[in-house]
Design a protein around this motif. Structure first.
Motif, PDB file in Angstrom:
ATOM      1  N   ALA A 109      10.074  -6.385  -6.578  1.00  0.00           N
ATOM      2  CA  ALA A 109      10.913  -5.189  -6.544  1.00  0.00           C
ATOM      3  C   ALA A 109      12.342  -5.531  -6.932  1.00  0.00           C
ATOM      4  CB  ALA A 109      10.884  -4.579  -5.141  1.00  0.00           C
ATOM      5  N   THR A 110      12.967  -4.631  -7.673  1.00  0.00           N
ATOM      6  CA  THR A 110      14.363  -4.827  -8.072  1.00  0.00           C
ATOM      7  C   THR A 110      15.322  -4.169  -7.088  1.00  0.00           C
ATOM      8  OG1 THR A 110      14.271  -2.889  -9.507  1.00  0.00           O
ATOM      9  CG2 THR A 110      13.778  -5.020 -10.517  1.00  0.00           C
ATOM     10  N   GLY A 111      14.782  -3.485  -6.081  1.00  0.00           N
ATOM     11  CA  GLY A 111      15.596  -2.840  -5.054  1.00  0.00           C
ATOM     12  C   GLY A 111      14.725  -2.468  -3.868  1.00  0.00           C
ATOM     13  N   ASP A 112      15.332  -1.857  -2.852  1.00  0.00           N
ATOM     14  CA  ASP A 112      14.609  -1.420  -1.658  1.00  0.00           C
ATOM     15  C   ASP A 112      13.947  -0.075  -1.922  1.00  0.00           C
ATOM     16  OD1 ASP A 112      15.843  -3.626  -0.551  1.00  0.00           O
ATOM     17  OD2 ASP A 112      17.279  -2.479   0.630  1.00  0.00           O
ATOM     18  N   GLY A 113      12.779   0.139  -1.293  1.00  0.00           N
ATOM     19  CA  GLY A 113      12.115   1.424  -1.474  1.00  0.00           C
ATOM     20  C   GLY A 113      10.802   1.509  -0.721  1.00  0.00           C
ATOM     21  N   VAL A 114       9.967   2.461  -1.156  1.00  0.00           N
ATOM     22  CA  VAL A 114       8.664   2.710  -0.550  1.00  0.00           C
ATOM     23  C   VAL A 114       7.636   2.882  -1.670  1.00  0.00           C
ATOM     24  CG1 VAL A 114       7.299   4.329   0.852  1.00  0.00           C
ATOM     25  CG2 VAL A 114       9.670   3.842   1.463  1.00  0.00           C
ATOM     26  N   MET A 115       6.474   2.234  -1.529  1.00  0.00           N
ATOM     27  CA  MET A 115       5.383   2.419  -2.481  1.00  0.00           C
ATOM     28  C   MET A 115       4.829   3.829  -2.284  1.00  0.00           C
ATOM     29  SD  MET A 115       3.331   1.132  -4.852  1.00  0.00           S
ATOM     30  CE  MET A 115       3.506  -0.653  -4.773  1.00  0.00           C
ATOM     31  N   VAL A 116       4.738   4.602  -3.363  1.00  0.00           N
ATOM     32  CA  VAL A 116       4.219   5.964  -3.289  1.00  0.00           C
ATOM     33  C   VAL A 116       2.742   5.988  -3.665  1.00  0.00           C
ATOM     34  CG1 VAL A 116       4.395   8.300  -4.230  1.00  0.00           C
ATOM     35  CG2 VAL A 116       6.464   6.983  -3.749  1.00  0.00           C
ATOM     36  N   CYS A 123       2.517   1.396 -10.905  1.00  0.00           N
ATOM     37  CA  CYS A 123       2.654   2.068  -9.614  1.00  0.00           C
ATOM     38  C   CYS A 123       3.868   2.987  -9.641  1.00  0.00           C
ATOM     39  CB  CYS A 123       2.762   1.055  -8.471  1.00  0.00           C
ATOM     40  SG  CYS A 123       4.144  -0.093  -8.597  1.00  0.00           S
ATOM     41  N   VAL A 124       3.980   3.798  -8.588  1.00  0.00           N
ATOM     42  CA  VAL A 124       5.113   4.709  -8.435  1.00  0.00           C
ATOM     43  C   VAL A 124       5.785   4.371  -7.119  1.00  0.00           C
ATOM     44  CG1 VAL A 124       5.843   7.115  -8.238  1.00  0.00           C
ATOM     45  CG2 VAL A 124       3.920   6.511  -9.736  1.00  0.00           C
ATOM     46  N   VAL A 125       7.114   4.249  -7.141  1.00  0.00           N
ATOM     47  CA  VAL A 125       7.882   3.930  -5.939  1.00  0.00           C
ATOM     48  C   VAL A 125       9.004   4.947  -5.764  1.00  0.00           C
ATOM     49  CG1 VAL A 125       7.393   1.454  -6.122  1.00  0.00           C
ATOM     50  CG2 VAL A 125       9.476   2.363  -7.146  1.00  0.00           C
ATOM     51  N   GLU A 126       9.501   5.046  -4.544  1.00  0.00           N
ATOM     52  CA  GLU A 126      10.695   5.833  -4.265  1.00  0.00           C
ATOM     53  C   GLU A 126      11.810   4.873  -3.870  1.00  0.00           C
ATOM     54  OE1 GLU A 126       9.732   8.801  -1.347  1.00  0.00           O
ATOM     55  OE2 GLU A 126       8.982  10.155  -2.881  1.00  0.00           O
ATOM     56  N   GLU A 166       0.851  -1.189   0.000  1.00  0.00           N
ATOM     57  CA  GLU A 166       0.000   0.000   0.000  1.00  0.00           C
ATOM     58  C   GLU A 166       0.895   1.250   0.000  1.00  0.00           C
ATOM     59  OE1 GLU A 166      -3.306   0.090  -0.357  1.00  0.00           O
ATOM     60  OE2 GLU A 166      -3.198  -2.075  -0.568  1.00  0.00           O
ATOM     61  N   PRO A 167       0.373   2.400  -0.456  1.00  0.00           N
ATOM     62  CA  PRO A 167       1.157   3.630  -0.410  1.00  0.00           C
ATOM     63  C   PRO A 167       1.691   3.896   1.001  1.00  0.00           C
ATOM     64  CG  PRO A 167      -0.768   3.954  -1.769  1.00  0.00           C
ATOM     65  CD  PRO A 167      -0.918   2.601  -1.125  1.00  0.00           C
ATOM     66  N   GLY A 168       2.984   4.249   1.056  1.00  0.00           N
ATOM     67  CA  GLY A 168       3.654   4.497   2.325  1.00  0.00           C
ATOM     68  C   GLY A 168       4.339   3.271   2.897  1.00  0.00           C
ATOM     69  N   GLU A 169       4.080   2.110   2.331  1.00  0.00           N
ATOM     70  CA  GLU A 169       4.651   0.860   2.840  1.00  0.00           C
ATOM     71  C   GLU A 169       6.011   0.585   2.194  1.00  0.00           C
ATOM     72  OE1 GLU A 169       3.283  -3.797   3.401  1.00  0.00           O
ATOM     73  OE2 GLU A 169       1.872  -2.360   2.583  1.00  0.00           O
TER      74      GLU A 169
END
Length: 86
Positions: A53-60, A77-80, A28-31
């Protein structure tokens, strides 16, 4: 280091795949997520598969709602992602 915002696009999994249905989102966003964690699940006429995921991050944000048909190359989706030099 800076944060990079990335639009995650639907990958082409099979040679004839042109679109898929986004069945559900696994984050979910923020996770936060780690490399290898599932981000979302897709379904085509031939397969059902989680996209990881191809790397570590946060779902935006989710770029489309679950249940949507998405063409290969369109954003799902968009991730950071952290740790990008800059």
């Amino acid at each position: 280091m800076s944060v990079l915002r990335v639009r995650v696009k639907l990958p082409k999994i099979g040679m004839t795949m042109e679109e898929a249905t986004v069945v559900r989102f696994c984050r979910e966003p923020g996770e936060a997520f780690s490399k290898g964690d599932p981000l979302y699940e897709i379904e085509t006429e031939k397969i059902s598969q989680e996209v990881t995921a191809t790397g570590d991050g946060v779902m935006v944000e989710h770029a489309v709602p679950a249940g949507s048909d998405v063409r290969v190359g369109e954003a799902v989706c968009v991730v950071e992602i952290d740790g990008v030099p800059g």
